[in-house]
Design an enzyme around this catalytic site. Structure first.
Site, mmCIF file in Angstrom:
data_model
loop_
_atom_site.group_PDB
_atom_site.id
_atom_site.type_symbol
_atom_site.label_atom_id
_atom_site.label_comp_id
_atom_site.label_asym_id
_atom_site.label_seq_id
_atom_site.Cartn_x
_atom_site.Cartn_y
_atom_site.Cartn_z
ATOM 1 N N ASP A 70 -5.576 -3.016 0.279
ATOM 2 C CA ASP A 70 -4.869 -3.927 1.168
ATOM 3 C C ASP A 70 -3.405 -3.844 0.774
ATOM 4 O OD1 ASP A 70 -3.674 -6.036 2.505
ATOM 5 O OD2 ASP A 70 -5.376 -7.385 2.253
ATOM 6 N N TYR A 170 6.313 -7.159 18.665
ATOM 7 C CA TYR A 170 6.028 -5.719 18.682
ATOM 8 C C TYR A 170 7.340 -4.936 18.655
ATOM 9 C CZ TYR A 170 3.703 -1.334 19.952
ATOM 10 O OH TYR A 170 3.224 -0.043 19.950
ATOM 11 N N LYS A 174 8.327 -2.200 15.654
ATOM 12 C CA LYS A 174 8.447 -0.760 15.868
ATOM 13 C C LYS A 174 9.873 -0.251 15.708
ATOM 14 C CE LYS A 174 4.099 -0.428 16.382
ATOM 15 N NZ LYS A 174 3.308 0.107 15.246
#
Length: 300
Positions: A70, A170, A174
């Site tokens: 993780d 988002y 990105k």
């Protein structure tokens, strides 16, 4: 690349698996990390596992090693890098492909309406994981000159700079990953290492094929619902792009750059598994946005 040691994070499926396998095809030893194993699934709750990815790496000609990690937990990442150091004594390629946040964002939902907890977790998965991994892995990577860091994102820096990417969360994730590669390139340059941001095109990942209700064998059936899918690519395509970068003795010329799989295919001459060279980003600019009347085949 038979002596190359790579760490591909987020190698469970999609882009990460494609990159891991193609590095394996070039003969590399590849540590494949992710949260889904045959004994335990992540919150994504899909069947693909890191063990399968490692087996595919080995079947391709490399050595695949699965390590459940993780990447939001610094202690686990530290232990992973210590294991690589103990077993290999080097790290030549780091691929930061951790994501696992598709279920956390909503299309065309303004920030004041978006679920805040989901949006903030998306950013943690998309950015904190990459930073934690680089923090622990880069001291091993710069031990020898010639290392390569690949930051995987969606869209080149140039494409994203002038377009809203469907959600603030988002969009930030990105665009920030591309900037992360740029920033790392400056810190790595004195050590003879390169950092590059790369984006696949319209990826035929396991999840995307499922979303369209098709398989890799009949994927063209989905073009009727999404014309851009005609320019889609397999995960092997971006994998071959990373393998080409890793094998290039002059890879420093790319350091700080933001590139697509299609751009690198033209530069290095590799193709997707069907022999084509898809370039969906050019299709979007020229056809979907520019109104050009074109045959999708011209963009493959």
């Amino acid at each position: 690349m038979t002596e190359t040691v790579a760490l591909v994070t987020g190698a469970t499926r999609g882009t990460g698996r494609g990159i891991a396998v193609q590095l394996g095809a070039a003969g590399a030893t590849v540590y494949c990390t992710g949260r889904t194993t045959r004994q335990q699934r992540s919150e994504i709750d899909r069947a693909e596992t890191i063990e399968e990815s490692a087996e595919l790496v080995t079947a391709a000609g490399g050595t695949g090693i699965a390590v459940r990690t993780d990447h939001l937990v610094p202690e686990q990442v530290k232990a992973l890098v210590e294991r690589i150091d103990s077993e290999q004594g080097r790290l030549d390629v780091l691929v930061n492909d951790i994501w696992g946040a598709d279920h956390l964002w909503s299309w065309d939902t303004p920030v004041w309406e978006h679920d805040l907890d989901k949006g903030l977790r998306l950013l943690r998965l998309a950015l904190d994981t990459h930073l934690i991994t680089s923090h622990h892995a880069l001291p091993l990577l710069i031990r020898r000159p010639g290392g390569l860091v690949v930051e995987v994102t969606d869209g080149t820096a140039g494409f994203n700079a002038t377009r809203y990417r469907n959600s603030i969360f988002y969009d930030l994730a990105k665009t920030a990953v591309s900037r992360l590669a740029f920033a790392q390139s400056h810190e790595l340059r004195p050590h003879g290492a390169a950092a590059v941001s790369i984006t696949p095109g319209f990826l035929r990942s396991e999840m995307m094929l499922d979303n369209f209700g098709v398989t890799e064998e009949n994927w063209r059936d989905a073009v009727a619902h999404s014309p851009a899918f005609a320019i889609s690519e397999t995960p092997a395509y971006v994998g071959r792009a990373v393998a080409a970068l890793a094998a290039d003795p002059d890879r420093m010329r790319w350091s700080g750059s933001s590139v697509s799989s299609g751009e690198l295919a033209k530069e290095y001459g590799f193709t997707d598994v069907d022999g084509s060279r898809p370039d969906v980003w050019r299709w979007i600019e020229e056809v979907e946005e520019g109104g050009k009347d074109a045959d999708p085949a011209d963009y493959r």
